[in-house]
Design a protein around this motif. Structure first.
Motif, short mmCIF file in Angstrom:
data_model
loop_
_atom_site.label_atom_id
_atom_site.label_comp_id
_atom_site.label_asym_id
_atom_site.label_seq_id
_atom_site.Cartn_x
_atom_site.Cartn_y
_atom_site.Cartn_z
N GLY A 29 0.54 -0.59 -0.02
CA GLY A 29 0.00 0.19 -0.38
C GLY A 29 0.78 1.33 -0.07
N ARG A 30 2.18 1.21 0.01
CA ARG A 30 3.14 2.10 -0.18
C ARG A 30 3.69 2.35 -0.86
NH1 ARG A 30 1.56 1.61 5.12
NH2 ARG A 30 2.70 -0.30 4.77
N SER A 31 4.35 3.76 -1.95
CA SER A 31 5.49 3.57 -2.53
C SER A 31 6.68 3.76 -1.60
CB SER A 31 5.51 5.03 -3.16
OG SER A 31 3.83 4.98 -4.15
N ALA A 71 0.06 -11.80 3.52
CA ALA A 71 -0.41 -11.47 4.76
C ALA A 71 -1.84 -11.41 4.24
CB ALA A 71 0.52 -10.12 5.60
N ALA A 72 -1.43 -10.42 3.13
CA ALA A 72 -2.90 -10.01 3.31
C ALA A 72 -4.07 -10.82 2.60
CB ALA A 72 -2.81 -8.93 1.81
N ASP A 206 -1.59 2.87 -8.27
CA ASP A 206 -1.97 3.74 -6.68
C ASP A 206 -3.67 4.11 -7.49
OD1 ASP A 206 0.01 5.23 -6.55
OD2 ASP A 206 0.53 5.65 -8.02
N LEU A 207 -3.64 3.70 -8.55
CA LEU A 207 -5.07 3.35 -9.04
C LEU A 207 -6.31 2.85 -7.94
CD1 LEU A 207 -5.57 4.92 -12.44
CD2 LEU A 207 -6.25 5.96 -11.32
N LEU A 208 -5.60 1.33 -7.91
CA LEU A 208 -6.28 0.17 -7.21
C LEU A 208 -6.23 0.61 -5.84
CD1 LEU A 208 -4.72 -2.87 -9.09
CD2 LEU A 208 -6.77 -1.96 -8.99
N SER A 209 -5.54 0.91 -5.35
CA SER A 209 -5.42 2.39 -4.41
C SER A 209 -6.33 2.36 -3.86
CB SER A 209 -3.87 2.80 -3.87
OG SER A 209 -3.79 2.96 -2.52
N GLU A 215 -4.37 -2.70 1.82
CA GLU A 215 -3.09 -2.79 1.52
C GLU A 215 -2.05 -4.23 1.49
OE1 GLU A 215 -1.53 -2.12 6.25
OE2 GLU A 215 -2.20 -0.18 4.38
N GLY A 216 -1.15 -4.11 0.47
CA GLY A 216 -0.53 -5.80 0.45
C GLY A 216 -1.08 -6.62 -1.08
N VAL A 217 -2.33 -5.51 -0.77
CA VAL A 217 -3.21 -6.86 -2.24
C VAL A 217 -2.99 -7.15 -3.40
CG1 VAL A 217 -5.41 -7.25 -3.03
CG2 VAL A 217 -5.58 -7.06 -1.24
#
Ligand code: NAI
Ligand code: MG
Length: 497
Positions: A29-31, A71-72, A206-209, A215-217
């Protein structure tokens, strides 16, 4: 309000790049930067110059991405209902459409393809998310009759963490068509885009987020094949690898996956025939043959790179095909020419070698046959649209994938010969057939060993139609409900009552 297409094209032509392009991995979920701190350039094939950079990933970054995906899977993604997964995917489709202009311009810069084609690829990506969004809550199992003293049923469980290794010719649409069914099936994803074209995978992350994906998917690690791709396919926690690329790398991917008994879908090369019979609708066949080889400058696994034509119409057809080929415009993808550059210097050199070899063997070059450049700037990695006429069945330009705007012509006398020629390479991806005779068309469709047959329209069909190859073109199918099944493992439950 985000910038519109004309402003984005203007910005890209004026500055050679776009402001605000992503330059880091997308993990959990992060850059994030590479653990090594290293970065790598990505080039604009239309100018031959670097215009952006991304993280140069390695085994440590892959480890972090796979751990996040694992984990996700165990927590958030496994808890979502199929209907909720469908809503995430519908939102993803809308966001891709909302940001289509920026995605298309980025794809055009990174990959080289004409803007109109890039727009089509982005629209296709949105459509893939939409198609699989609707399928999430229809992945039904079966009950199996064992008599009244038993209850037996099957469940479609997600295979787990999936890896997606994509090439540089259709960066966003190849990724979209494989991650959408994986997510729909309930899998999590680590994607490794080609090092030549990493940008739209990161933009998609970014768009999926933004669509609310936990996060993690969906994770993206950028980097080269050996440094980032190899540790990903060899990772023991990856349960399925979808790979699109060369036969040589596909072999390495399958070998690495074998060590962990990881499933693979391999979408490899092709040398697909377009068969034109003398009774075909000439106009339809001419348009089909031109699109089949010159779209994306021939850099398509399913390109129609061989014209297999009946002798009776050979001369007339070739004359008109050559005339139309000479008229095709070349240029920077952002100016939306008929044909753009090829993706890299290495790919251009490969094409030049094949064509120079053909010339040395005395093969007639009906048109083209040389390097070219953007007429506005004199720069870029271009090759002229080329036709090699009357090539022998065992010649390398018939047997090997060139992956450039080079059509090789084979002349035939009969339907039987058409079948022999069509099947006479190590590949079996697709085949095109042009004829007005339904019996001939269906006989050819029956006897050609390929994963997909197009009759009277090359590239007919969309995300709904399963796609994949036979022989050295690979195995497994993408697109359609078939792809969804490849991201599921069936569990049978049998109970004594
Ligand atoms: P490639 O097959 O080496 O690259 C495709 C992807 O695999 C890229 O993401 C790359 O980073 C990755 N990769 C490379 N080595 C890897 C490894 N050991 N483990 C895991 N991933 C790895 O193809 P390349 O070198 O870009 O192109 C060579 C030829 O392959 C082209 O000239 C063309 O003939 C063919 N090709 C076919 C494609 C298709 O659509 N079937 C697409 C791209 C290339
Ligand atoms: Mg590039």
């Amino acid at each position: 309000m985000s910038a519109r297409l004309p402003e984005l094209v203007e910005e890209a032509l004026a500055t050679g790049t776009l402001a605000g392009l992503p330059d880091k991995h997308f993990i959990n979920g992060r850059s994030v930067s590479s653990s090594s701190g290293r970065a790598m350039d990505t080039f604009d094939p239309g100018s031959g110059r670097p215009f952006a950079h991304v993280a140069a990933g390695g085994a440590e970054d892959v480890e972090a991405a796979v751990a996040a995906a694992k984990a996700a899977l165990a927590t958030t993604w496994r808890q979502t209902t199929p209907a909720e997964r469908g809503r995430f995917l519908y939102r993803a489709a809308s966001l891709v459409r909302e940001h289509a202009d920026r995605l298309a311009v980025a794809e055009c810069l990174d990959c080289g393809k004409p803007l109109g084609e890039a727009k089509g690829d982005v629209a296709g990506t949105a459509r893939a998310f939409e198609y699989y969004a609707g399928a999430c809550d229809k992945l039904q199992g079966e009950t199996i009759p064992l008599g009244q003293d038993y209850l037996a049923y099957t469940l479609n469980e997600p295979v787990g963490v999936t890896a997606h290794i994509t090439p540089w010719n259709f960066p966003i649409s190849t990724l979209g068509r494989s991650v959408a069914p994986a997510l729909a099936a309930g899998c999590t994803v680590v994607a490794k885009p080609a090092e030549q074209t990493p940008l739209t995978a990161l933009m998609l992350a970014d768009l999926l987020s933004e669509a609310g994906l936990p996060e993690g998917v969906f994770n993206v690690v950028t980097g080269t094949g050996p440094e980032a791709g190899a540790p990903l396919v060899a990772h023991r926690d990856v349960r399925h690898v979808t790979f699109t690329g060369s036969v040589a790398t596909g072999t390495l991917v399958m070998q690495a996956a074998a060590r962990n008994i990881t499933r693979v879908t391999l979408e490899l090369g092709g040398k697909s025939p377009v068969i034109v019979l003398s009774d075909s609708d000439m106009e339809q066949a001419l348009a089909g043959v031109l699109g089949a080889i010159y779209e994306n400058a021939g850099q398509i696994c399913s390109a129609g790179s061989r014209l297999v034509i009946e002798r009776a119409i050979h001369d007339k057809f070739l004359e008109e095909l050559t005339r139309r080929t000479k008229e095709l415009t070349l240029g920077h993808g952002l100016r939306d020419p008929n044909v753009g550059p090829v993706n890299s210097q290495a790919q251009l050199d490969k094409i030049v070698d094949y064509v120079e070899g053909a010339k040395a063997r005395g093969i007639r070059v009906a048109t083209g046959g040389a390097r070219a450049a953007d007429p506005q700037t004199g720069a870029g990695w271009f090759f002229e649209p080329t036709i090699l006429d009357n090539v022998a069945a065992d010649d390398v330009v018939i047997q090997e994938e060139i992956f450039g705007p080079v059509l090789a012509v084979q002349t035939i006398e009969s339907i039987d010969e058409a079948i022999e020629r069509a099947n006479g390479t190590p590949f079996g991806l697709v085949a095109g057939i042009y004829t007005q005779d339904i019996t001939k068309a269906l006989r050819l469709a029956r006897d050609i060993d390929a994963g997909q047959i197009y009759i009277n329209e090359y590239f007919a069909g969309g995300i709904e139609v399963p796609f994949g190859g036979n022989k050295k073109s690979g195995f497994g199918r993408e697109k359609g409900l078939e792809a969804l099944r490849s991201y599921c493992k069936i569990k049978s439950v049998a109970a004594k009552i």
